[in-house]
Design a protein around this motif. Structure first.
Motif, PDB file in Angstrom:
ATOM      1  N   TYR A  58      34.205  39.966  26.455  1.00 43.99           N
ATOM      2  CA  TYR A  58      33.620  39.990  27.801  1.00 43.99           C
ATOM      3  C   TYR A  58      34.553  39.336  28.817  1.00 43.99           C
ATOM      4  O   TYR A  58      34.684  39.808  29.948  1.00 43.99           O
ATOM      5  CB  TYR A  58      32.267  39.272  27.782  1.00 43.99           C
ATOM      6  CG  TYR A  58      31.622  39.135  29.135  1.00 43.99           C
ATOM      7  CD1 TYR A  58      31.006  40.224  29.740  1.00 43.99           C
ATOM      8  CD2 TYR A  58      31.644  37.915  29.810  1.00 43.99           C
ATOM      9  CE1 TYR A  58      30.418  40.110  30.988  1.00 43.99           C
ATOM     10  CE2 TYR A  58      31.058  37.794  31.060  1.00 43.99           C
ATOM     11  CZ  TYR A  58      30.443  38.886  31.641  1.00 43.99           C
ATOM     12  OH  TYR A  58      29.869  38.773  32.884  1.00 43.99           O
ATOM     13  N   LEU A  59      35.230  38.271  28.402  1.00 46.48           N
ATOM     14  CA  LEU A  59      36.153  37.575  29.278  1.00 46.48           C
ATOM     15  C   LEU A  59      37.289  38.495  29.728  1.00 46.48           C
ATOM     16  O   LEU A  59      37.712  38.467  30.891  1.00 46.48           O
ATOM     17  CB  LEU A  59      36.724  36.341  28.568  1.00 46.48           C
ATOM     18  CG  LEU A  59      37.759  35.512  29.345  1.00 46.48           C
ATOM     19  CD1 LEU A  59      37.143  34.947  30.620  1.00 46.48           C
ATOM     20  CD2 LEU A  59      38.304  34.382  28.468  1.00 46.48           C
ATOM     21  N   GLY A  60      37.772  39.318  28.807  1.00 46.13           N
ATOM     22  CA  GLY A  60      38.836  40.254  29.151  1.00 46.13           C
ATOM     23  C   GLY A  60      38.408  41.230  30.232  1.00 46.13           C
ATOM     24  O   GLY A  60      39.149  41.480  31.203  1.00 46.13           O
ATOM     25  N   VAL A  61      37.211  41.788  30.078  1.00 42.38           N
ATOM     26  CA  VAL A  61      36.683  42.733  31.087  1.00 42.38           C
ATOM     27  C   VAL A  61      36.525  42.026  32.430  1.00 42.38           C
ATOM     28  O   VAL A  61      36.897  42.558  33.482  1.00 42.38           O
ATOM     29  CB  VAL A  61      35.337  43.312  30.628  1.00 42.38           C
ATOM     30  CG1 VAL A  61      34.778  44.254  31.679  1.00 42.38           C
ATOM     31  CG2 VAL A  61      35.488  44.032  29.294  1.00 42.38           C
ATOM     32  N   THR A  62      35.977  40.819  32.383  1.00 43.50           N
ATOM     33  CA  THR A  62      35.761  40.051  33.606  1.00 43.50           C
ATOM     34  C   THR A  62      37.079  39.760  34.316  1.00 43.50           C
ATOM     35  O   THR A  62      37.184  39.893  35.545  1.00 43.50           O
ATOM     36  CB  THR A  62      35.047  38.722  33.284  1.00 43.50           C
ATOM     37  OG1 THR A  62      33.821  38.996  32.592  1.00 43.50           O
ATOM     38  CG2 THR A  62      34.739  37.951  34.559  1.00 43.50           C
ATOM     39  N   LEU A  63      38.080  39.358  33.560  1.00 44.85           N
ATOM     40  CA  LEU A  63      39.374  39.047  34.155  1.00 44.85           C
ATOM     41  C   LEU A  63      39.978  40.261  34.852  1.00 44.85           C
ATOM     42  O   LEU A  63      40.501  40.157  35.964  1.00 44.85           O
ATOM     43  CB  LEU A  63      40.341  38.538  33.077  1.00 44.85           C
ATOM     44  CG  LEU A  63      40.225  37.062  32.694  1.00 44.85           C
ATOM     45  CD1 LEU A  63      41.191  36.736  31.562  1.00 44.85           C
ATOM     46  CD2 LEU A  63      40.491  36.162  33.887  1.00 44.85           C
ATOM     47  N   LEU A  64      39.893  41.419  34.205  1.00 47.02           N
ATOM     48  CA  LEU A  64      40.467  42.625  34.804  1.00 47.02           C
ATOM     49  C   LEU A  64      39.785  42.947  36.126  1.00 47.02           C
ATOM     50  O   LEU A  64      40.444  43.267  37.125  1.00 47.02           O
ATOM     51  CB  LEU A  64      40.348  43.808  33.847  1.00 47.02           C
ATOM     52  CG  LEU A  64      40.883  45.149  34.374  1.00 47.02           C
ATOM     53  CD1 LEU A  64      42.362  45.022  34.737  1.00 47.02           C
ATOM     54  CD2 LEU A  64      40.666  46.260  33.360  1.00 47.02           C
ATOM     55  N   VAL A  65      38.456  42.868  36.149  1.00 47.69           N
ATOM     56  CA  VAL A  65      37.713  43.160  37.380  1.00 47.69           C
ATOM     57  C   VAL A  65      38.064  42.154  38.472  1.00 47.69           C
ATOM     58  O   VAL A  65      38.287  42.516  39.635  1.00 47.69           O
ATOM     59  CB  VAL A  65      36.196  43.153  37.103  1.00 47.69           C
ATOM     60  CG1 VAL A  65      35.410  43.282  38.408  1.00 47.69           C
ATOM     61  CG2 VAL A  65      35.820  44.282  36.147  1.00 47.69           C
ATOM     62  N   ILE A  66      38.126  40.874  38.097  1.00 49.13           N
ATOM     63  CA  ILE A  66      38.453  39.829  39.078  1.00 49.13           C
ATOM     64  C   ILE A  66      39.875  40.006  39.595  1.00 49.13           C
ATOM     65  O   ILE A  66      40.135  39.858  40.798  1.00 49.13           O
ATOM     66  CB  ILE A  66      38.270  38.430  38.453  1.00 49.13           C
ATOM     67  CG1 ILE A  66      36.777  38.164  38.207  1.00 49.13           C
ATOM     68  CG2 ILE A  66      38.858  37.355  39.353  1.00 49.13           C
ATOM     69  CD1 ILE A  66      36.497  36.868  37.477  1.00 49.13           C
ATOM     70  N   TYR A  67      40.800  40.315  38.695  1.00 50.29           N
ATOM     71  CA  TYR A  67      42.185  40.530  39.127  1.00 50.29           C
ATOM     72  C   TYR A  67      42.267  41.632  40.185  1.00 50.29           C
ATOM     73  O   TYR A  67      42.942  41.490  41.209  1.00 50.29           O
ATOM     74  CB  TYR A  67      43.061  40.900  37.927  1.00 50.29           C
ATOM     75  CG  TYR A  67      43.395  39.738  37.019  1.00 50.29           C
ATOM     76  CD1 TYR A  67      43.408  38.433  37.481  1.00 50.29           C
ATOM     77  CD2 TYR A  67      43.697  39.956  35.673  1.00 50.29           C
ATOM     78  CE1 TYR A  67      43.720  37.370  36.643  1.00 50.29           C
ATOM     79  CE2 TYR A  67      44.013  38.903  34.823  1.00 50.29           C
ATOM     80  CZ  TYR A  67      44.021  37.612  35.313  1.00 50.29           C
ATOM     81  OH  TYR A  67      44.329  36.565  34.488  1.00 50.29           O
ATOM     82  N   LEU A  68      41.588  42.732  39.939  1.00 53.52           N
ATOM     83  CA  LEU A  68      41.633  43.844  40.893  1.00 53.52           C
ATOM     84  C   LEU A  68      40.993  43.467  42.226  1.00 53.52           C
ATOM     85  O   LEU A  68      41.470  43.856  43.292  1.00 53.52           O
ATOM     86  CB  LEU A  68      40.935  45.071  40.299  1.00 53.52           C
ATOM     87  CG  LEU A  68      41.730  45.826  39.232  1.00 53.52           C
ATOM     88  CD1 LEU A  68      40.865  46.894  38.579  1.00 53.52           C
ATOM     89  CD2 LEU A  68      42.979  46.457  39.827  1.00 53.52           C
ATOM     90  N   LYS A  69      39.909  42.692  42.169  1.00 54.57           N
ATOM     91  CA  LYS A  69      39.260  42.262  43.405  1.00 54.57           C
ATOM     92  C   LYS A  69      40.167  41.341  44.215  1.00 54.57           C
ATOM     93  O   LYS A  69      40.152  41.358  45.453  1.00 54.57           O
ATOM     94  CB  LYS A  69      37.940  41.531  43.083  1.00 54.57           C
ATOM     95  CG  LYS A  69      36.798  42.452  42.716  1.00 54.57           C
ATOM     96  CD  LYS A  69      35.525  41.644  42.513  1.00 54.57           C
ATOM     97  CE  LYS A  69      34.341  42.560  42.195  1.00 54.57           C
ATOM     98  NZ  LYS A  69      33.090  41.781  41.985  1.00 54.57           N
ATOM     99  N   ASN A  70      40.936  40.518  43.497  1.00 53.55           N
ATOM    100  CA  ASN A  70      41.784  39.528  44.162  1.00 53.55           C
ATOM    101  C   ASN A  70      43.231  39.981  44.297  1.00 53.55           C
ATOM    102  O   ASN A  70      44.118  39.151  44.521  1.00 53.55           O
ATOM    103  CB  ASN A  70      41.739  38.198  43.397  1.00 53.55           C
ATOM    104  CG  ASN A  70      40.346  37.594  43.390  1.00 53.55           C
ATOM    105  OD1 ASN A  70      39.552  37.844  44.276  1.00 53.55           O
ATOM    106  ND2 ASN A  70      40.056  36.792  42.381  1.00 53.55           N
ATOM    107  N   ALA A  71      43.486  41.276  44.168  1.00 53.93           N
ATOM    108  CA  ALA A  71      44.859  41.783  44.208  1.00 53.93           C
ATOM    109  C   ALA A  71      45.548  41.438  45.522  1.00 53.93           C
ATOM    110  O   ALA A  71      46.723  41.057  45.541  1.00 53.93           O
ATOM    111  CB  ALA A  71      44.874  43.292  43.985  1.00 53.93           C
TER     112      ALA A  71
END
Length: 343
Positions: A321-334
């Motif tokens: 779950y952490l991996g999915v969360t990180l990817l989404v957060i990374y894209l939001k904070n690009a």
């Protein structure tokens, strides 16, 4: 009392109760239609009739065969619409047919062979690909390049794993044996398995960006990373289905076969997506490329290693779950990450 009828944001009437009853019997007003009385109270036709003890029986337009014949054969079997040109241009039909019927066609043409496993893996890859395309695709995404990337990743696995046999000669892979402790497994799965597999998935994306004739935005590169990860995951899944899974009992084998076609390719794609995210910035801001390459491998490798070490436990699922969360957060904070690099 008079009632207005509202359907599809259009208002009709007002009608008296007897007129309302007649229109219902003629099929012109539906029992589910919304009503508004003179006092502004909202209800539906069915409740209005019931409240006023009015029974309305909808008339029939003749018998069963008369009703069917009234539709006309051309409407039921529209031969003009069955032309190859019309069917080829109907993208929605093609997608529905591919998603729904692909397994049946694949199994019938491949039989119960090794090609069947791979064919079913391709089917699940298509499902993931369509999902990712609907969520992550941009105007820069090329379907042709995505498919090429998918198969290039699998070719790399075949060359590096099945021909060069790197896992067998890699010293850190020895730390992944079942009889060793947690720390050994964590090191082996992170810096052995994790680093190697994330590098393999990232290499085709790197080559694609390097040949690109325009700068690719992070979301585009992430999509390509997801596709590379899916390619890796399903190919690895087929190998496991033909080897390790055959030695398990029926229940365990069934569970792992499903996991190897669904959850595990998904996790591989998420980790590859994180790798691709940092890789994209290394091309946009090449003066920081070394640190970005390092992060592109290290972060997904750590997630990969932790998951492999913890397995199907609650902590292992949390890492997923952490991996999915990180990817989404990374894209939001690009954009914020981009501004930080510029400074």
């Amino acid at each position: 009392m008079n009632y207005k009828i509202e359907r599809n944001n259009q208002s009709h009437g007002p009608y008296e109760l007897n007129a309302l009853k007649k229109y219902v019997e003629d099929g012109l007003i539906l029992l589910q239609d919304k009503t508004i009385d003179g006092q502004g109270q909202i209800s539906c036709v069915r409740d209005v009739l019931k409240k006023n003890n009015v029974q309305a029986r909808v008339k029939s337009n003749g018998g069963l065969f008369k009703q069917i014949s009234s539709f006309g054969l051309k409407l039921l079997l529209p031969k003009d619409s069955f032309s190859f040109k019309n069917l080829k241009n109907d993208k929605r039909l093609l997608v529905i047919a591919l998603v729904g019927l692909a397994p049946a066609f694949l199994i019938s043409f491949t039989g119960a062979t090794v090609f069947t496993f791979y064919a079913i893996a391709l089917y699940f890859s298509m499902i993931w690909g369509l999902f990712y395309y609907s969520v992550f695709s941009t105007n820069q995404v090329s379907i042709k390049k995505s498919i090429s990337l998918f198969f290039l990743t699998q070719l790399l696995i075949f060359i590096l794993v099945d021909i060069a046999r790197i896992p067998q000669i890699h010293p850190l892979y020895a730390l992944t044996k079942p009889n060793l402790g947690f720390l050994d497994h964590l090191i082996g799965f992170t810096f052995g398995v994790g680093v190697f597999e994330e590098f393999v998935k990232l290499l085709p994306v790197y080559l694609l960006i390097r040949k690109s004739k325009e700068p690719l935005i992070p979301q585009t590169v992430v999509f390509y990373g997801l596709m590379s990860g899916i390619g890796f995951g399903v190919f690895e899944g087929v190998i496991y289905q033909l080897t390790v899974n055959t030695q398990l009992d029926y229940n365990s084998s069934f569970f792992m076969n499903i996991a190897r076609l669904t959850c595990l390719p998904f996790l591989h794609s998420i980790w590859a997506g994180i790798s691709a995210y940092f890789l994209s910035f290394s091309f946009l801001y090449p003066t920081n490329r070394y640190s970005l390459w390092f992060l592109a491998i290290l972060i997904p490798a750590i997630l990969h290693g932790l998951y492999d070490t913890l397995g199907w436990t609650l902590p292992g699922l949390f890492v997923s779950y952490l991996g999915v969360t990180l990817l989404v957060i990374y894209l939001k904070n690009a954009k914020d990450f981009q501004n930080k690099i510029v400074k």
